[in-house]
Structure formats: C-alpha cells, structure tokens
Design a protein around this motif. Structure first.
Motif, PDB file in Angstrom:
ATOM      1  N   MET A   6       2.249   4.561   9.042  1.00 33.24           N
ATOM      2  CA  MET A   6       1.681   3.823   7.919  1.00 33.24           C
ATOM      3  C   MET A   6       2.004   4.455   6.566  1.00 33.24           C
ATOM      4  SD  MET A   6      -1.853   2.333   9.401  1.00 33.24           S
ATOM      5  CE  MET A   6      -2.159   1.220   8.057  1.00 33.24           C
ATOM      6  N   VAL A   7       1.942   5.768   6.465  1.00 38.43           N
ATOM      7  CA  VAL A   7       2.211   6.423   5.182  1.00 38.43           C
ATOM      8  C   VAL A   7       3.680   6.278   4.792  1.00 38.43           C
ATOM      9  CG1 VAL A   7       2.178   8.616   3.937  1.00 38.43           C
ATOM     10  CG2 VAL A   7       0.237   7.964   5.368  1.00 38.43           C
ATOM     11  N   PRO A   8       4.649   6.591   5.697  1.00 35.06           N
ATOM     12  CA  PRO A   8       6.049   6.385   5.283  1.00 35.06           C
ATOM     13  C   PRO A   8       6.364   4.931   4.940  1.00 35.06           C
ATOM     14  CG  PRO A   8       5.961   7.675   7.305  1.00 35.06           C
ATOM     15  CD  PRO A   8       4.568   7.231   6.997  1.00 35.06           C
ATOM     16  N   VAL A   9       5.781   3.995   5.685  1.00 34.05           N
ATOM     17  CA  VAL A   9       6.039   2.585   5.389  1.00 34.05           C
ATOM     18  C   VAL A   9       5.511   2.236   4.009  1.00 34.05           C
ATOM     19  CG1 VAL A   9       5.362   0.219   5.986  1.00 34.05           C
ATOM     20  CG2 VAL A   9       6.218   1.739   7.749  1.00 34.05           C
ATOM     21  N   SER A  10       4.283   2.645   3.710  1.00 35.83           N
ATOM     22  CA  SER A  10       3.691   2.256   2.430  1.00 35.83           C
ATOM     23  C   SER A  10       4.328   2.986   1.249  1.00 35.83           C
ATOM     24  CB  SER A  10       2.183   2.486   2.445  1.00 35.83           C
ATOM     25  OG  SER A  10       1.895   3.866   2.512  1.00 35.83           O
ATOM     26  N   MET A  11       4.681   4.252   1.414  1.00 33.86           N
ATOM     27  CA  MET A  11       5.195   5.037   0.295  1.00 33.86           C
ATOM     28  C   MET A  11       6.709   4.919   0.117  1.00 33.86           C
ATOM     29  SD  MET A  11       2.522   6.203  -0.940  1.00 33.86           S
ATOM     30  CE  MET A  11       0.858   6.662  -0.599  1.00 33.86           C
ATOM     31  N   GLU A  12       7.465   4.956   1.219  1.00 34.65           N
ATOM     32  CA  GLU A  12       8.919   5.038   1.102  1.00 34.65           C
ATOM     33  C   GLU A  12       9.633   3.719   1.359  1.00 34.65           C
ATOM     34  OE1 GLU A  12      10.365   8.244   3.513  1.00 34.65           O
ATOM     35  OE2 GLU A  12       8.708   9.533   2.906  1.00 34.65           O
ATOM     36  N   VAL A  13       9.087   2.880   2.231  1.00 33.75           N
ATOM     37  CA  VAL A  13       9.782   1.639   2.581  1.00 33.75           C
ATOM     38  C   VAL A  13       9.355   0.509   1.659  1.00 33.75           C
ATOM     39  CG1 VAL A  13      10.231  -0.036   4.413  1.00 33.75           C
ATOM     40  CG2 VAL A  13      10.027   2.392   4.976  1.00 33.75           C
ATOM     41  N   ALA A  14       8.060   0.276   1.543  1.00 34.58           N
ATOM     42  CA  ALA A  14       7.562  -0.858   0.752  1.00 34.58           C
ATOM     43  C   ALA A  14       7.179  -0.477  -0.671  1.00 34.58           C
ATOM     44  CB  ALA A  14       6.362  -1.479   1.455  1.00 34.58           C
ATOM     45  N   ASN A  15       7.034   0.828  -0.940  1.00 39.74           N
ATOM     46  CA  ASN A  15       6.650   1.304  -2.280  1.00 39.74           C
ATOM     47  C   ASN A  15       5.380   0.630  -2.795  1.00 39.74           C
ATOM     48  OD1 ASN A  15       8.903   3.082  -2.569  1.00 39.74           O
ATOM     49  ND2 ASN A  15      10.172   1.286  -2.954  1.00 39.74           N
ATOM     50  N   ILE A  16       4.341   0.608  -1.966  1.00 44.45           N
ATOM     51  CA  ILE A  16       3.104  -0.064  -2.367  1.00 44.45           C
ATOM     52  C   ILE A  16       2.006   0.904  -2.776  1.00 44.45           C
ATOM     53  CG2 ILE A  16       3.508  -2.192  -1.092  1.00 44.45           C
ATOM     54  CD1 ILE A  16       1.799  -1.086   1.157  1.00 44.45           C
ATOM     55  N   GLY A  17       2.219   2.196  -2.590  1.00 40.53           N
ATOM     56  CA  GLY A  17       1.277   3.190  -3.063  1.00 40.53           C
ATOM     57  C   GLY A  17       0.008   3.296  -2.241  1.00 40.53           C
ATOM     58  N   ALA A  18      -0.931   4.079  -2.780  1.00 41.13           N
ATOM     59  CA  ALA A  18      -2.159   4.393  -2.064  1.00 41.13           C
ATOM     60  C   ALA A  18      -3.062   3.172  -1.880  1.00 41.13           C
ATOM     61  CB  ALA A  18      -2.918   5.498  -2.784  1.00 41.13           C
ATOM     62  N   SER A  19      -3.170   2.323  -2.896  1.00 34.42           N
ATOM     63  CA  SER A  19      -4.036   1.146  -2.745  1.00 34.42           C
ATOM     64  C   SER A  19      -3.448   0.178  -1.719  1.00 34.42           C
ATOM     65  CB  SER A  19      -4.252   0.450  -4.083  1.00 34.42           C
ATOM     66  OG  SER A  19      -3.015   0.025  -4.612  1.00 34.42           O
ATOM     67  N   GLY A  20      -2.127   0.051  -1.693  1.00 37.52           N
ATOM     68  CA  GLY A  20      -1.484  -0.785  -0.681  1.00 37.52           C
ATOM     69  C   GLY A  20      -1.703  -0.226   0.713  1.00 37.52           C
ATOM     70  N   LEU A  21      -1.653   1.110   0.831  1.00 38.55           N
ATOM     71  CA  LEU A  21      -1.925   1.751   2.120  1.00 38.55           C
ATOM     72  C   LEU A  21      -3.341   1.449   2.580  1.00 38.55           C
ATOM     73  CD1 LEU A  21      -1.095   3.689   4.422  1.00 38.55           C
ATOM     74  CD2 LEU A  21      -1.858   5.572   2.958  1.00 38.55           C
ATOM     75  N   GLY A  22      -4.291   1.489   1.644  1.00 42.99           N
ATOM     76  CA  GLY A  22      -5.675   1.154   1.984  1.00 42.99           C
ATOM     77  C   GLY A  22      -5.802  -0.275   2.489  1.00 42.99           C
ATOM     78  N   LEU A  23      -5.085  -1.184   1.874  1.00 39.03           N
ATOM     79  CA  LEU A  23      -5.113  -2.578   2.329  1.00 39.03           C
ATOM     80  C   LEU A  23      -4.445  -2.730   3.700  1.00 39.03           C
ATOM     81  CD1 LEU A  23      -4.417  -4.412  -1.039  1.00 39.03           C
ATOM     82  CD2 LEU A  23      -6.566  -4.367   0.258  1.00 39.03           C
ATOM     83  N   LEU A  24      -3.395  -1.951   3.956  1.00 33.77           N
ATOM     84  CA  LEU A  24      -2.768  -1.997   5.290  1.00 33.77           C
ATOM     85  C   LEU A  24      -3.734  -1.494   6.361  1.00 33.77           C
ATOM     86  CD1 LEU A  24       0.916  -0.826   4.677  1.00 33.77           C
ATOM     87  CD2 LEU A  24       0.035  -3.149   4.938  1.00 33.77           C
ATOM     88  N   TYR A  25      -4.479  -0.425   6.041  1.00 32.47           N
ATOM     89  CA  TYR A  25      -5.485   0.068   6.994  1.00 32.47           C
ATOM     90  C   TYR A  25      -6.562  -0.988   7.225  1.00 32.47           C
ATOM     91  CZ  TYR A  25      -4.060   4.930   7.669  1.00 32.47           C
ATOM     92  OH  TYR A  25      -3.395   6.057   8.051  1.00 32.47           O
TER      93      TYR A  25
END
Length: 178
Positions: A6-25
């Motif tokens: 989840m972290v590599p996808v949100s930060m490196e692949v999709a570039n959605i940042g921490a708030s995007g990671l929270g929404l993915l969770y």
C-alpha cells in the motif's frame, strides 16, 4: 500481501500521498466489511481447498490491475475488492484448517501457519529489492501479482484433480472434528 504494497503504491506509483493512503486503507476496510457480510451467502458449510486456493489466487488480480492503472478511482476499487477477497479467504482458510486439523493440534498449526506466512514474506522482499531498482515499484508489483496469479491457477488446477480431506470426510460420512 495487500498491506505490504500500500505505501509504495500510494507514494511511488500513484503519487497520492498520505491522505490518499488513508483513503486506500478505508477502501480496504470497507471491502473487508462487505466481504464478511456476503461470506455466508458465498458458501455454506466448510470451505474446500479449491475455494481457499481460488480466493488467494484471485487476491493478486486486483493488485495487478492497480499497478497497471494507478489512477486513484481504480485504486479505490482495487483495494475495496482486495478487502473483500482478503477477508473471505482468511475466514475460509481458518475454517478449512479447523476442519482438517485434529483439535489438539489446532493452536500449533495456526501458530505455524501465521509465522510461516510472516517469515515467508521476508525472503521474497529481499529478492525483490534489486528488481524494484530495475523495474520500479509498478513493474515489480505487476510481475509479483502476475506470478501469484499463475501460481494460484496452478495450485487451483492441482486442487481440482485430487479431493481434499474435507471432501473425503463428507463422502465417507465421517464427522468433522469441529
């Protein structure tokens, strides 16, 4: 597998940042709730080896889709579906183990399975480290997901060719140890 990427996808692949990671969770958790809600309708009784293998193999398919199309709405759908598959496959796996493992060994087997899964990830991550440098996070995720899908399909075909202990017990009329 899902939480690790989840972290590599949100930060490196999709570039959605921490708030995007929270929404993915959040999407993953909502998928888990939906999966548990439909679990009873999916299969009554003790799950078969075929169902467990199929669910675990299918778990890699949304990850392949998410790595190939790392657009935020697609990732939200991918993690929702992953939540469904992950929770249903976890419950099915635990139920199958309870059906086939003698009761006095259940604690040991559950511990062994959980430790094996946790420790099994470490060598895979070590092997993938140089691959990430060459292919990047998205390419590594695509190859890993594709490999899991292919191995899952092979295991599923193997499970189709021989009956598991649960099915053999049902056919012989033997009662389940649970």
């Amino acid at each position: 597998m899902v939480e690790i990427i989840m972290v590599p996808v949100s930060m490196e692949v999709a570039n959605i940042g921490a708030s995007g990671l929270g929404l993915l969770y959040t999407s993953l958790a909502l998928g888990g709730v939906a999966g548990l809600a439909i679990l009873g309708a999916l299969k009554r009784g003790i799950p078969s080896l075929k169902l467990v293998v199929l669910l675990n193999a299918l778990l890699a398919a949304p990850m392949l889709l998410g790595a190939t199309f790392p657009i935020f709405p697609v990732l939200m759908a991918v993690f929702f579906v992953s939540g469904i598959l992950f929770d249903v496959s976890s419950v099915a796996t635990q139920s199958m183990l309870q059906a086939v493992v003698p009761q006095n060994f259940l604690g040991r087997v559950f511990s062994l399975v959980n430790v094996s899964l946790a420790l099994g990830v470490l060598p895979v991550l070590h092997f993938l480290d140089p691959v990430v440098g060459w292919l990047g996070s998205a390419g590594t995720l695509q190859i890993t997901s594709l490999t899991v899908c292919v191995l899952g399909a092979l295991l599923y075909l193997t499970a189709l060719t021989r009956p598991g202990r649960v099915e053999a017990r049902k056919e012989s009329g033997e009662e389940s140890p649970v």
